[in-house]
Design a protein around this motif. Sequence first.
Motif, mmCIF file in Angstrom:
data_model
loop_
_atom_site.group_PDB
_atom_site.id
_atom_site.type_symbol
_atom_site.label_atom_id
_atom_site.label_comp_id
_atom_site.label_asym_id
_atom_site.label_seq_id
_atom_site.Cartn_x
_atom_site.Cartn_y
_atom_site.Cartn_z
ATOM 1 N N ASP A 171 -33.702 19.905 34.361
ATOM 2 C CA ASP A 171 -33.512 20.781 33.206
ATOM 3 C C ASP A 171 -32.083 20.622 32.715
ATOM 4 O O ASP A 171 -31.136 21.043 33.381
ATOM 5 C CB ASP A 171 -33.790 22.228 33.624
ATOM 6 C CG ASP A 171 -33.579 23.190 32.460
ATOM 7 O OD1 ASP A 171 -33.352 22.716 31.329
ATOM 8 O OD2 ASP A 171 -33.643 24.405 32.700
ATOM 9 N N MET A 172 -31.947 19.983 31.555
ATOM 10 C CA MET A 172 -30.606 19.715 31.062
ATOM 11 C C MET A 172 -29.889 20.980 30.618
ATOM 12 O O MET A 172 -28.683 20.988 30.465
ATOM 13 C CB MET A 172 -30.663 18.727 29.895
ATOM 14 C CG MET A 172 -31.210 17.374 30.285
ATOM 15 S SD MET A 172 -30.345 16.642 31.684
ATOM 16 C CE MET A 172 -28.716 16.437 30.985
ATOM 17 N N ALA B 220 -29.764 23.519 32.393
ATOM 18 C CA ALA B 220 -29.278 24.195 33.594
ATOM 19 C C ALA B 220 -27.840 23.821 33.918
ATOM 20 O O ALA B 220 -27.228 24.347 34.814
ATOM 21 C CB ALA B 220 -30.174 23.849 34.794
ATOM 22 N N ARG B 221 -27.300 22.883 33.193
ATOM 23 C CA ARG B 221 -25.956 22.420 33.486
ATOM 24 C C ARG B 221 -25.352 21.875 32.209
ATOM 25 O O ARG B 221 -26.033 21.280 31.388
ATOM 26 C CB ARG B 221 -26.018 21.322 34.548
ATOM 27 C CG ARG B 221 -24.675 20.903 35.113
ATOM 28 C CD ARG B 221 -24.929 19.800 36.147
ATOM 29 N NE ARG B 221 -23.686 19.303 36.700
ATOM 30 C CZ ARG B 221 -23.119 19.773 37.785
ATOM 31 N NH1 ARG B 221 -23.662 20.765 38.424
ATOM 32 N NH2 ARG B 221 -21.995 19.254 38.247
ATOM 33 N N MET C 102 -37.810 23.314 38.411
ATOM 34 C CA MET C 102 -36.830 22.502 37.681
ATOM 35 C C MET C 102 -35.507 22.495 38.454
ATOM 36 O O MET C 102 -35.200 23.410 39.199
ATOM 37 C CB MET C 102 -36.606 23.063 36.276
ATOM 38 C CG MET C 102 -37.830 23.004 35.378
ATOM 39 S SD MET C 102 -38.434 21.335 35.052
ATOM 40 C CE MET C 102 -37.258 20.798 33.801
ATOM 41 N N THR C 103 -34.782 21.430 38.218
ATOM 42 C CA THR C 103 -33.502 21.301 38.891
ATOM 43 C C THR C 103 -32.456 20.818 37.878
ATOM 44 O O THR C 103 -32.712 20.822 36.689
ATOM 45 C CB THR C 103 -33.640 20.339 40.086
ATOM 46 O OG1 THR C 103 -32.405 20.286 40.771
ATOM 47 C CG2 THR C 103 -34.030 18.953 39.634
ATOM 48 N N ASP C 104 -31.314 20.374 38.371
ATOM 49 C CA ASP C 104 -30.300 19.926 37.433
ATOM 50 C C ASP C 104 -29.763 18.559 37.852
ATOM 51 O O ASP C 104 -30.203 17.980 38.847
ATOM 52 C CB ASP C 104 -29.180 20.956 37.285
ATOM 53 C CG ASP C 104 -28.515 21.236 38.622
ATOM 54 O OD1 ASP C 104 -28.395 20.303 39.434
ATOM 55 O OD2 ASP C 104 -28.116 22.388 38.854
ATOM 56 N N LEU C 105 -28.808 18.089 37.097
ATOM 57 C CA LEU C 105 -28.297 16.741 37.333
ATOM 58 C C LEU C 105 -27.602 16.595 38.686
ATOM 59 O O LEU C 105 -27.466 15.480 39.192
ATOM 60 C CB LEU C 105 -27.314 16.361 36.219
ATOM 61 C CG LEU C 105 -27.920 15.790 34.938
ATOM 62 C CD1 LEU C 105 -26.817 15.494 33.939
ATOM 63 C CD2 LEU C 105 -28.726 14.534 35.230
#
Lengths: 163, 233
Positions: free
Chosen positions: A153-154, A156-157, B1-4
């Motif tokens: 999820d872009m 999210a950061r 969902m996660t992140d980079l």
Amino acid sequence: MEFAEYVVRQRPALMRFATVLTCQTWLADDLVSDVLGRVYERWDRISGMAQPNAYVRRMVLNEYLSWRRRLARTAPRAEVEPDAAGYGDGADERAERDEMIRRLAELPKKQRAAVVLRYYAGMPDTEIATHLGCRVTTVRSQISRALATLRIDMTARAYQETT
Amino acid sequence: MTDLRVLTDAFAELERRADAAKTSVELEPARRSRPMPRLVPIAATVAVVAGLGAGAMWLVPGDNAAPQVGSQSTSTVPTATAPAGAPVTPEELSERFQRVLGDTATFETTGPGTGVIEIPDGPDGAQIVGTLTVAGVTGGFDLAVFPAPRLPGDIECECTPTTLPDGSLLITGDSTIGSDDITRSVRLHRADGVQFVMLLSNESSPKGNGEKLAEQPPLTVDQMVAIVTSDQW
């Protein structure tokens, strides 16, 4: 620079790049060895280039894409072994990371290459497009689909679009 | 969902694995000033049907079946007391491979990939690529044998090497490239400095490049170990 010196200096970085691309160390080893064999044959010309390593790295990428192009199926799985304890993060983080490697390994070849070139190699999309032989818009759509598959999820950061 | 961050962690973990994996053709430090060995592809299609030698080793496909050493005929199978060096041509490697297999398996080298492993300023090695058939079960294989002297403690991998009584190091494992392929790998760093790398798949190529030929590779890991550690080389 002599070829032998180049190999000693650059092989580890090439192995890392190839491993990130293939998610399999033995495949990466094969891939890098094949490429270095060809580099050796053309070392007089390659060593005279302004950026020989960039050229060799691109050879690794092309070799990877070529290998995968020969594959009938494009759903390679990563070698994901149970971790030895002591890498400094918790079990949940390790599981999350290994799951990410698994999903990364399942990406179609060009999507994976695009993700690796942008987020691992830090290339701008224009350069990725050159490497992959496609348009910038195609690169972005490939990456967008890849991120969806990777469940990243872009929002999210904080994210800086590279262009 | 996660992140980079997780993707970055995944890259870092793959880098760690790359650093931990020693190349299969890496030379000992004293020889690293020389150019890397390289495989010289040759257009070789050599059909080899084992059957000349009496049964040196009986290979029976099966999950846990260990190779059974059959009766040996001293008329055709030399009694090897000291290990030979690495073969320097694919033909020589094929001949030795056939001798080790005896009449229990057939193989066909098809390439590409079959060729000489050139090691500048040193003795060469060889690699053969093809298909191996045991009791009607066929799979793709790569077999490379080449001189690669090592220093004690030089082996690093994401595995536990087994030290054999003669000081050789053995590394085995299974891996998967596609959805339902199986590739078995055996790597033997013999004490005399000769290295064996054997990959065997249930597909026509251990690199996942080809059609599925069987549900399982034609040999178990134990059987592959018996091959690379044979004294018939």
